[in-house]
Design an enzyme around this catalytic site. Structure first.
Site, short mmCIF file in Angstrom:
data_model
loop_
_atom_site.label_atom_id
_atom_site.label_comp_id
_atom_site.label_asym_id
_atom_site.label_seq_id
_atom_site.Cartn_x
_atom_site.Cartn_y
_atom_site.Cartn_z
N ARG A 51 0.43 -1.30 0.33
CA ARG A 51 0.19 0.09 0.63
C ARG A 51 0.77 1.05 -0.10
O ARG A 51 0.68 2.55 -0.48
CB ARG A 51 -0.70 0.23 1.65
CG ARG A 51 -1.96 0.75 1.09
CD ARG A 51 -2.82 0.58 2.03
NE ARG A 51 -2.74 -0.50 2.77
CZ ARG A 51 -3.78 -1.56 3.62
NH1 ARG A 51 -4.76 -0.47 3.83
NH2 ARG A 51 -3.70 -1.84 4.59
N LYS A 149 0.43 -20.77 5.60
CA LYS A 149 0.32 -21.00 6.68
C LYS A 149 0.13 -19.41 7.70
O LYS A 149 1.77 -19.00 7.43
CB LYS A 149 0.70 -22.27 7.76
CG LYS A 149 2.32 -21.69 7.97
CD LYS A 149 2.01 -22.77 9.11
CE LYS A 149 2.30 -22.02 10.39
NZ LYS A 149 2.97 -21.37 11.21
N HIS A 241 3.37 -28.07 10.72
CA HIS A 241 4.72 -28.60 10.58
C HIS A 241 5.22 -29.97 11.06
O HIS A 241 5.29 -31.09 10.73
CB HIS A 241 6.09 -27.46 11.16
CG HIS A 241 5.86 -26.49 10.60
ND1 HIS A 241 5.86 -25.50 9.05
CD2 HIS A 241 5.82 -24.81 11.42
CE1 HIS A 241 5.76 -24.78 8.69
NE2 HIS A 241 6.21 -24.26 10.02
#
Ligand code: BG6
Length: 491
Positions: A51, A149, A241
Site C-alpha cells: 500500500r 500457513k 509442521h
C-alpha cells in the site's frame, strides 16, 4: 558432488506483502540463490506490491539491502545489481481498487505464461485478495496462487478461507506452503524410506517401539506478539509442521511421487490419528509457557512480559503423545514436542526400534540399548544410526552404543538450499507434491480443534518453564511414565 540445475519456464511472480518481513528475509533471498544458479529463463519478473508507495529504484535498493543482510555469502554486489533489475514495484491496496490496473499491465498477457500470486500478507486478507484477483480478471490458465500457513485458526475458518480461494482458483492452482516440506532433510525422509530396502520392512509397530519428533527453538516470539497470542504453539507449529513430519514418517508407500499419490497417503495418516479431546487431553498433552531465564545471548524475559499480558494462557511449548490407529502403527506412540526459548535450535526425528527379544550376552557386557535412527533436520543436517557394537580391545565382550554418523555437509559438499528456494521453483514448475492439499489442512484441523477446545475448557494454565530449559517437567513425565525417555542426542 555437483547438483543439477533444471531451468524453470519464464514467470511473473507477484508478491502481495512485497515489502514485508517474509518477502525480504525469505522470498527474495531464496529467489536470488536460484537466480545466481542460473535457474531462471528470461523474460521473468518479480513484482513487489504494498500500500505504501515506493519509487522503482528505492524499492530495488531495499531489495538489494535485504539480500546483503539475508542472502548469506552469495550476495556479491554486481550480481545483486543485475538481479534487482527483475524487480518492479506496484503500489496496490488490497482493500480498494487502487493499483490493480497497474498490476495487470505489468503481467505477461500470454495465457500460457506462468503467473504466480504470492500472498505474503496476514491471513485475514487471503479471501479479499483472491476476490480482487478474480474481479480484475487476472486469472489465466497458467495462473497459480501461493498461500502461507496459518490457514485459518480452526477448522471452520480454514474452510472459509479455502472456499474463498477455491472460488477463484482450482485446487491444482493453489499452493499452500508449509516450509518444513521444503527442507532438504524432510524430503530425505522419503528418500530414506523409499529408496532403500533396509528400513521399510521394519517400519511398523512390530519393530518400532516409539517415534519422537522434536522441533526446538531457542528464539522467543520475535516481535510477533499479536499473532502469537492468538496462535500459540499448537496452531503455529503442530497443526502444520509437526503433523506434516508425522505424515511423512508414518504414511504408506505412495504409488509414485506425484502430488496426489503422496498427499492421499498423508491424508490417510491424518484421518487415522486417535482423537484427543476433553476425555484424554490431560493425559496425553502438556502445555507450557516460558518464564524469564537464559536465552542464547543472555538473560531474557518471560512470555507474559513479551506480549504485555500477565494473564496470558497462550502456550509456547507443547508435548503430545499421538497414536495412529491403523495396522501399521497400533501400539507405537509418536511423541511430539516443540517450544520456544528452549536451550537450542534443533529439529530431530528419532525412530527407536524395539528391544532385542533375548540377550546372549552376560551382564558384564553392559546394557543393550535400542537401535535408534536419528534424522537431524536442522542444523547440521544428517543421519545417525545408533547400534550396539563390541568395544575394541582384548577386555572380553563389552558392548557399546555407537553411531554410524553421516553429516550431509561432509558427504555432499554443496550448498543446501533453503526450503523456500525449492518450494518457489516447484510452484513455477507446477509441482504440488510438497504443498498441502485442502483436505489435508482440514483433516489436520479436525484433529487439532478438539484439543484446543479441551484446553479452553480447563481452568489449568500452561505449565511454566524457565527460558533455556527443555520445557515443563510434565513433558518429561509424559514419556518417562511409559518407561521411555526423550532422545538425549542433543541434551
Ligand atoms: C514458522 C512459525 O512457521 O516456523 C515460527 O510461525 C517458527 O514461529 C518457524 O519460528 C520455524 O521455522 P524454522 O525453519 O526456523 O524451523
Amino acid at each position: 558432488m555437483a547438483s543439477r540445475i533444471l531451468k524453470v519456464p519464464p514467470f511473473d511472480l507477484a508478491v502481495f506483502g512485497g515489502t514485508g518481513d517474509l518477502a525480504y528475509r525469505k522470498l527474495y533471498p531464496a529467489l536470488f540463490h536460484r537466480y545466481i544458479d542460473g535457474q531462471f529463463t528470461a523474460p521473468s519478473k518479480i513484482i513487489g506490491m504494498s500500500r505504501q508507495a515506493f519509487e522503482q529504484d528505492a524499492f530495488r535498493a531495499k531489495v538489494a539491502g535485504a539480500l546483503k543482510r539475508f542472502a548469506g555469502g552469495a550476495a556479491a554486489g554486481s550480481t545483486i545489481d543485475e538481479f534487482v533489475q527483475m524487480f518492479q514495484f506496484v503500489t496496490l491496496d488490497v482493500e480498494s481498487d487502487e493499483g490493480w490496473d497497474e498490476l495487470k499491465a505489468s503481467l505477461n498477457p500470454d495465457p500460457a505464461a506462468v503467473r504466480a500470486f504470492y500472498l505474503a500478507t496476514r491471513p485475514d486478507y487471503f479471501a479479499a485478495i483472491a476476490k480482487k484477483i478474480a474481479a480484475h480478471q487476472l486469472v489465466t490458465p497458467s495462473a497459480r496462487i501461493i498461500v502461507e500457513k496459518p490457514i485459518g485458526k480452526d477448522g471452520a475458518s480454514a474452510a472459509r478461507t479455502n472456499d474463498a480461494i477455491g472460488e477463484v482458483f482450482s485446487e491444482q492452482q493453489i499452493f499452500r506452503i508449509d516450509h518444513y516440506l521444503g527442507k532438504e532433510t524432510v524430503q530425505n525422509l522419503m528418500a530414506l524410506r523409499f529408496a532403500n530396502a533396509l528400513f521399510e520392512p521394519l517400519w511398523n509397530s512390530a519393530h518400532i517401539d516409539h517415534v519422537e519428533v522434536t522441533v526446538a527453538e531457542s528464539i522467543g516470539i520475535e516481535g510477533r506478539a499479536r499473532y502469537y497470542e492468538e496462535a500459540g504453539a499448537l496452531r503455529d507449529m503442530v497443526q502444520n509442521h509437526l503433523l506434516q513430519l508425522l505424515c511423512l514418517i508414518a504414511m504408506e508407500p505412495p504409488a509414485s511421487l506425484d502430488a496426489d499419490s503422496v498427499r492421499d497417503e498423508k491424508l490417510k495418516v491424518l484421518k487415522a490419528l486417535k482423537p484427543v479431546d476433553a476425555s484424554n487431553a490431560a493425559e496425553v498433552t502438556v502445555r507450557g509457557q516460558y518464564r524469564a531465564g537464559a536465552g542464547e545471548g543472555g538473560a531474557v524475559q518471560g512470555y507474559c512480559e513479551d506480549v504485555g499480558n500477565n494473564y496470558s494462557k497462550t502456550e509456547t511449548f507443547v508435548a503430545l503423545k499421538v497414536e495412529i490407529a491403523n495396522w501399521r502403527w497400533a501400539g507405537t506412540p509418536f511423541y511430539l514436542r516443540t517450544g520456544k526459548r528452549l536451550p537450542k535450535r534443533i529439529s530431530e526425528v528419532t525412530v527407536a526400534f524395539r528391544e532385542i527379544p533375548h540377550s546372549i550376552f552376560p551382564e558384564e557386557s553392559g546394557i543393550i540399548r535400542r537401535t535408534r535412527l536419528v534424522i537431524r533436520l536442522q542444523p547440521d543436517e544428517g543421519i545417525k544410526l545408533w547400534l550396539m557394537l563390541k568395544e575394541p580391545g582384548a577386555g572380553g565382550m563389552r558392548l557399546q552404543h555407537a553411531p554410524l554418523d553421516m553429516n550431509f555437509a561432509d558427504v555432499f559438499s554443496i550448498y543446501a538450499p533453503e526450503a523456500y528456494e525449492r518450494l518457489l521453483m516447484d510452484v513455477i514448475r507446477g509441482n504440488a507434491t510438497l504443498f498441502m492439499r485442502r483436505d489435508e489442512v482440514e483433516a489436520a484441523w479436525r484433529w487439532i480443534d478438539p484439543i484446543l477446545e479441551a484446553w479452553a475448557h480447563t481452568e489449568d494454565a500452561p505449565r511454566p518453564y524457565f527460558a533455556g530449559t527443555w520445557g515443563p517437567a510434565a513433558a518429561i513425565a509424559l514419556v518417562v511414565r511409559e518407561g521411555r525417555s526423550w532422545s538425549e542426542e542433543f541434551a
